[in-house]
Motif scaffolding. Structure first.
Motif, PDB file in Angstrom:
ATOM      1  N   CYS A 117      10.912 -24.723  81.985  1.00  0.00           N
ATOM      2  CA  CYS A 117      10.570 -24.106  80.703  1.00  0.00           C
ATOM      3  C   CYS A 117      10.385 -22.608  80.898  1.00  0.00           C
ATOM      4  N   ASP A 118      10.462 -21.874  79.816  1.00  0.00           N
ATOM      5  CA  ASP A 118      10.211 -20.435  79.871  1.00  0.00           C
ATOM      6  C   ASP A 118       9.595 -19.998  78.552  1.00  0.00           C
ATOM      7  N   LYS A 119       8.745 -18.994  78.621  1.00  0.00           N
ATOM      8  CA  LYS A 119       8.040 -18.479  77.458  1.00  0.00           C
ATOM      9  C   LYS A 119       8.173 -16.963  77.412  1.00  0.00           C
ATOM     10  N   LYS A 120       8.279 -16.440  76.211  1.00  0.00           N
ATOM     11  CA  LYS A 120       8.435 -14.991  76.066  1.00  0.00           C
ATOM     12  C   LYS A 120       7.756 -14.525  74.794  1.00  0.00           C
ATOM     13  N   LYS A 121       7.172 -13.336  74.866  1.00  0.00           N
ATOM     14  CA  LYS A 121       6.565 -12.722  73.697  1.00  0.00           C
ATOM     15  C   LYS A 121       6.924 -11.246  73.685  1.00  0.00           C
ATOM     16  N   PHE A 122       7.554 -10.798  72.580  1.00  0.00           N
ATOM     17  CA  PHE A 122       7.893  -9.385  72.466  1.00  0.00           C
ATOM     18  C   PHE A 122       6.645  -8.570  72.171  1.00  0.00           C
ATOM     19  N   LEU A 123       6.585  -7.389  72.731  1.00  0.00           N
ATOM     20  CA  LEU A 123       5.454  -6.500  72.487  1.00  0.00           C
ATOM     21  C   LEU A 123       5.567  -5.929  71.077  1.00  0.00           C
ATOM     22  N   PRO A 124       4.441  -5.763  70.389  1.00  0.00           N
ATOM     23  CA  PRO A 124       4.494  -5.253  69.009  1.00  0.00           C
ATOM     24  C   PRO A 124       4.799  -3.758  68.971  1.00  0.00           C
ATOM     25  N   VAL A 125       5.779  -3.398  68.155  1.00  0.00           N
ATOM     26  CA  VAL A 125       6.158  -1.999  67.966  1.00  0.00           C
ATOM     27  C   VAL A 125       6.029  -1.678  66.488  1.00  0.00           C
ATOM     28  N   ARG A 126       5.379  -0.588  66.146  1.00  0.00           N
ATOM     29  CA  ARG A 126       5.175  -0.218  64.751  1.00  0.00           C
ATOM     30  C   ARG A 126       6.494   0.060  64.049  1.00  0.00           C
ATOM     31  N   PRO A 127       6.592  -0.286  62.770  1.00  0.00           N
ATOM     32  CA  PRO A 127       7.824  -0.034  62.006  1.00  0.00           C
ATOM     33  C   PRO A 127       8.265   1.423  62.105  1.00  0.00           C
ATOM     34  N   GLY A 128       9.547   1.611  62.356  1.00  0.00           N
ATOM     35  CA  GLY A 128      10.096   2.961  62.455  1.00  0.00           C
ATOM     36  C   GLY A 128      10.015   3.575  63.834  1.00  0.00           C
ATOM     37  N   GLN A 129       9.249   2.944  64.737  1.00  0.00           N
ATOM     38  CA  GLN A 129       9.107   3.476  66.087  1.00  0.00           C
ATOM     39  C   GLN A 129      10.200   2.907  66.995  1.00  0.00           C
ATOM     40  N   LEU A 130      10.537   3.660  68.064  1.00  0.00           N
ATOM     41  CA  LEU A 130      11.612   3.268  68.970  1.00  0.00           C
ATOM     42  C   LEU A 130      11.104   2.785  70.320  1.00  0.00           C
ATOM     43  N   GLY A 131       9.837   2.454  70.405  1.00  0.00           N
ATOM     44  CA  GLY A 131       9.303   1.971  71.664  1.00  0.00           C
ATOM     45  C   GLY A 131       7.797   2.096  71.721  1.00  0.00           C
ATOM     46  N   LEU A 132       7.270   1.953  72.950  1.00  0.00           N
ATOM     47  CA  LEU A 132       5.826   1.989  73.177  1.00  0.00           C
ATOM     48  C   LEU A 132       5.482   2.948  74.301  1.00  0.00           C
ATOM     49  N   ARG A 133       4.289   3.530  74.223  1.00  0.00           N
ATOM     50  CA  ARG A 133       3.765   4.244  75.377  1.00  0.00           C
ATOM     51  C   ARG A 133       3.448   3.233  76.455  1.00  0.00           C
ATOM     52  N   GLN A 134       3.555   3.654  77.723  1.00  0.00           N
ATOM     53  CA  GLN A 134       3.310   2.726  78.821  1.00  0.00           C
ATOM     54  C   GLN A 134       1.887   2.163  78.803  1.00  0.00           C
ATOM     55  N   THR A 185      -1.126  -7.450  79.276  1.00  0.00           N
ATOM     56  CA  THR A 185      -2.364  -8.031  79.789  1.00  0.00           C
ATOM     57  C   THR A 185      -2.968  -9.004  78.783  1.00  0.00           C
ATOM     58  N   ALA A 186      -2.891  -8.649  77.499  1.00  0.00           N
ATOM     59  CA  ALA A 186      -3.440  -9.510  76.457  1.00  0.00           C
ATOM     60  C   ALA A 186      -2.600 -10.769  76.246  1.00  0.00           C
ATOM     61  N   ALA A 187      -1.287 -10.664  76.462  1.00  0.00           N
ATOM     62  CA  ALA A 187      -0.390 -11.787  76.172  1.00  0.00           C
ATOM     63  C   ALA A 187      -0.332 -12.822  77.288  1.00  0.00           C
ATOM     64  N   LEU A 188      -0.552 -12.421  78.522  1.00  0.00           N
ATOM     65  CA  LEU A 188      -0.334 -13.307  79.660  1.00  0.00           C
ATOM     66  C   LEU A 188      -1.175 -14.595  79.633  1.00  0.00           C
ATOM     67  N   PRO A 189      -2.479 -14.540  79.350  1.00  0.00           N
ATOM     68  CA  PRO A 189      -3.255 -15.795  79.351  1.00  0.00           C
ATOM     69  C   PRO A 189      -2.728 -16.826  78.359  1.00  0.00           C
ATOM     70  N   GLY A 190      -2.385 -16.394  77.155  1.00  0.00           N
ATOM     71  CA  GLY A 190      -1.876 -17.319  76.149  1.00  0.00           C
ATOM     72  C   GLY A 190      -0.534 -17.921  76.537  1.00  0.00           C
ATOM     73  N   LEU A 191       0.351 -17.096  77.127  1.00  0.00           N
ATOM     74  CA  LEU A 191       1.648 -17.608  77.554  1.00  0.00           C
ATOM     75  C   LEU A 191       1.505 -18.586  78.714  1.00  0.00           C
ATOM     76  N   LEU A 192       0.564 -18.311  79.610  1.00  0.00           N
ATOM     77  CA  LEU A 192       0.311 -19.248  80.715  1.00  0.00           C
ATOM     78  C   LEU A 192      -0.184 -20.594  80.185  1.00  0.00           C
ATOM     79  N   GLU A 193      -1.019 -20.541  79.167  1.00  0.00           N
ATOM     80  CA  GLU A 193      -1.523 -21.774  78.560  1.00  0.00           C
ATOM     81  C   GLU A 193      -0.379 -22.561  77.911  1.00  0.00           C
ATOM     82  N   GLU A 194       0.523 -21.861  77.234  1.00  0.00           N
ATOM     83  CA  GLU A 194       1.683 -22.525  76.639  1.00  0.00           C
ATOM     84  C   GLU A 194       2.576 -23.146  77.715  1.00  0.00           C
ATOM     85  N   LEU A 195       2.733 -22.427  78.812  1.00  0.00           N
ATOM     86  CA  LEU A 195       3.564 -22.918  79.907  1.00  0.00           C
ATOM     87  C   LEU A 195       2.950 -24.166  80.532  1.00  0.00           C
ATOM     88  N   ALA A 196       1.635 -24.137  80.704  1.00  0.00           N
ATOM     89  CA  ALA A 196       0.930 -25.270  81.320  1.00  0.00           C
ATOM     90  C   ALA A 196       1.008 -26.530  80.474  1.00  0.00           C
TER      91      ALA A 196
END
Length: 310
Positions: free
Chosen positions: A27-44, A52-63
């Motif tokens: 199995c594999d799980k993926k979550k795109f990072l949120p980007v504000r409308p009109g923006q072309l990316g994110l600051r690092q 960091t915020a997404a990893l625990p939830g994705l691990l739970e889904e994987l488990a």
């Protein structure tokens, strides 16, 4: 034995589990990072936070779909590409999570790169296992790369062609965002482009295995200003990427005749690009979107191969 892969690229948090016995992706799980409308990316700093915020939830889904107690090795993409000086802070999120998992279980940790993960996923999805053991031309086309690579499996990677300015994925995303699509915009650009049936002959800027794509953005803006439909402009953009890739591959095959050609990266999941190139490059390998866009599948697979070789 199972292997667990982590990939925290600039725009997606990804996890995957690979079964070394059945040689299948469990199995594999993926979550795109949120980007504000009109923006072309994110600051690092923002990307690192969202990973960091997404990893625990994705691990739970994987488990919930895989028995993580059977994981015997962990893989992680630690940097963008296997070249000196390649670094992005967003990969620290994956490194931290993968290291904690491996240390807690006392199992091996294999560090690789985001690009090698893309290569491994594409080679695996091609269905030709021998590609891991011989030379091939792999074209990695995404938001952060337009690299034509001479590869021996995913272990030895030499860049023999690239863009001198804008990457193909950046050009596609800029066209999409200008048309009001959310970032990343590749899937929506491809869907709209499919509505155009006009004959189009794009202008590509290619010299040998080097290309320039900054002109593509300008061409698309000029077409919109001239009254061309959004569907036409989207199709023009994708066909220009296809024409660029075709000319670069042909130039590479002059120096490396007979090598298999594999296309990797999210941009290459476009049906329009695949259809155009498959006619002109018969025998080339195109992989499904699950294996071409950002994912941790190749990272988990590389962890399995490293453990097997130890």
């Amino acid at each position: 034995m199972l292997t667990l892969g982590f990939d925290t690229s600039n725009y997606a948090t990804s996890l995957a589990v690979y079964d070394t016995c059945s040689k299948e992706v469990v199995c594999d799980k993926k979550k795109f990072l949120p980007v504000r409308p009109g923006q072309l990316g994110l600051r690092q700093s923002d990307a690192l936070f969202h990973h960091t915020a997404a990893l625990p939830g994705l691990l739970e889904e994987l488990a919930a779909e895989a028995d993580l107690t059977k994981v015997g090795a962990v893989g992680v993409s630690a940097r963008p590409r296997p070249v000196e000086g390649s670094y992005m802070p967003c990969f620290l999120a994956g490194i931290s999570a993968a290291t904690a998992f491996s240390k807690a279980k006392g199992i091996p940790l294999a560090q690789t790169t985001h690009q090698q993960g893309h290569i491994a996923a594409a080679l695996y999805a091609s269905g030709d296992e021998s590609l891991f053991e011989r030379q091939a031309l792999v074209f990695h086309v995404s938001g952060g790369t337009t690299d034509l690579l001479l590869c021996h499996g995913a272990d030895k990677v030499e860049c023999i062609g690239t863009s001198t300015d804008l990457y193909a994925g950046q050009a596609v995303d800029r066209v999409g965002v200008r048309l009001g699509f959310a970032f990343p915009a590749g899937a929506q650009v491809s869907e709209l482009a499919a509505q155009c049936t006009e004959r189009i002959r794009p202008k590509a800027s290619v010299k040998g295995t080097q290309c320039s794509l900054s002109g593509l953005e300008n061409q698309c803006n000029q077409l919109l200003a001239a009254g061309k439909s959004p569907a036409y402009v989207c199709r023009y953009c994708l066909l220009c990427v296809a024409e660029t890739a075709y000319r670069m591959v042909v130039a590479a095959l002059e120096d490396h005749p007979g090598l298999p050609v594999v296309f990797a990266g999210g941009v290459m999941s476009s049906d329009i690009i695949q259809k155009e190139l498959s006619v002109r490059l018969p025998g080339a390998h195109f992989v499904p979107g699950r294996f071409s866009s950002d994912n941790a599948i190749g990272v988990a697979l590389l962890a399995a191969r490293e453990v097997a070789h130890d």
